[in-house]
Design a protein around this motif. Sequence first.
Motif, short mmCIF file in Angstrom:
data_model
loop_
_atom_site.label_atom_id
_atom_site.label_comp_id
_atom_site.label_asym_id
_atom_site.label_seq_id
_atom_site.Cartn_x
_atom_site.Cartn_y
_atom_site.Cartn_z
N PRO A 189 52.08 67.22 86.99
CA PRO A 189 51.88 67.15 88.45
C PRO A 189 53.35 66.71 89.01
O PRO A 189 54.24 65.96 88.23
N VAL A 197 51.49 62.63 93.24
CA VAL A 197 50.14 62.69 93.46
C VAL A 197 49.71 61.53 94.13
O VAL A 197 50.20 60.54 93.64
N VAL A 241 49.58 66.52 97.73
CA VAL A 241 48.52 66.59 96.45
C VAL A 241 47.57 65.37 96.11
O VAL A 241 48.44 64.49 96.00
N ASP A 261 43.03 67.80 93.19
CA ASP A 261 43.54 68.92 92.85
C ASP A 261 44.13 69.04 91.21
O ASP A 261 44.02 70.15 90.63
N ILE A 286 51.86 71.40 89.21
CA ILE A 286 50.96 71.21 90.19
C ILE A 286 51.44 70.44 91.24
O ILE A 286 51.57 69.16 90.99
N GLY A 297 52.42 71.52 94.71
CA GLY A 297 52.33 71.67 96.15
C GLY A 297 53.55 72.69 96.61
O GLY A 297 53.74 72.91 97.56
#
Length: 240
Positions: free
Chosen positions: A175, A178, A208, A212, A233, A235
């Motif tokens: 990520p 987050v 995010v 997600d 991940i 965005g």
Amino acid sequence: MSELQLAGQTVVVIGGSAGIGLETARSARAEGADVILTARNPDRLEAAAREVGAVSTAAFDATDGDGLERFFGDLPQIDHVMVSGGGPYYAPLAEMDFAEVRADVERHLVLPMRVARLATGKVRPGGSLVFISGTGGRRRGMGLTLIGALTAAAPALTENLAVEIAPIRVNLVAPGFVDTGLSASLLGEGLDARRQELRDRLPIRRVVGPEDVAALSVHLMSNTALTGGTYDIDGGQKLV
């Protein structure tokens, strides 16, 4: 009505009492899985277990090798293990606390290797391990030496483990920012400004969230063609 992705399967979430871990447990449960949660704090763990309807819990520090071994020894046959990422350690070289350095290496490199070894014989063939890394350590700068090294090592670790413990699958989720309690603790009063900056700049025009990351983690569990991969991940953060 679509079939539940994890119906009849068992998912273990290590670090499942908050943030991405708890959200993954919630998503796995919604997809039909039985869920087993672990975390260090017994009170938060029990609250999380009630919330998601976990079948069992174990309160211990996952970096304690003996405790981790006992936990896996007591497990029935399972299908998936997700290890939620601990917070990063940022410090310029001149100020590094090497006890913290060793602890961070333990969390981000040694723990996944221990889990992979213990999962052999417990995770059913075709099941999976999902580890959490991040994208922040791909930048270079003051205070990023350790996190940069660990971030670079994680994909190589994942690829090699996917070969070593096949047919158990191993994947890594990376990520960007987050919006979790961990992010709030790291940013403090700068949290709202960071959120707004991301809403303005990210191609997805939103921040995010843990849900997600949880959706991606559940997909990696259910898609039996995926192993050895690192899945960003963020965005679209790296694009801007």
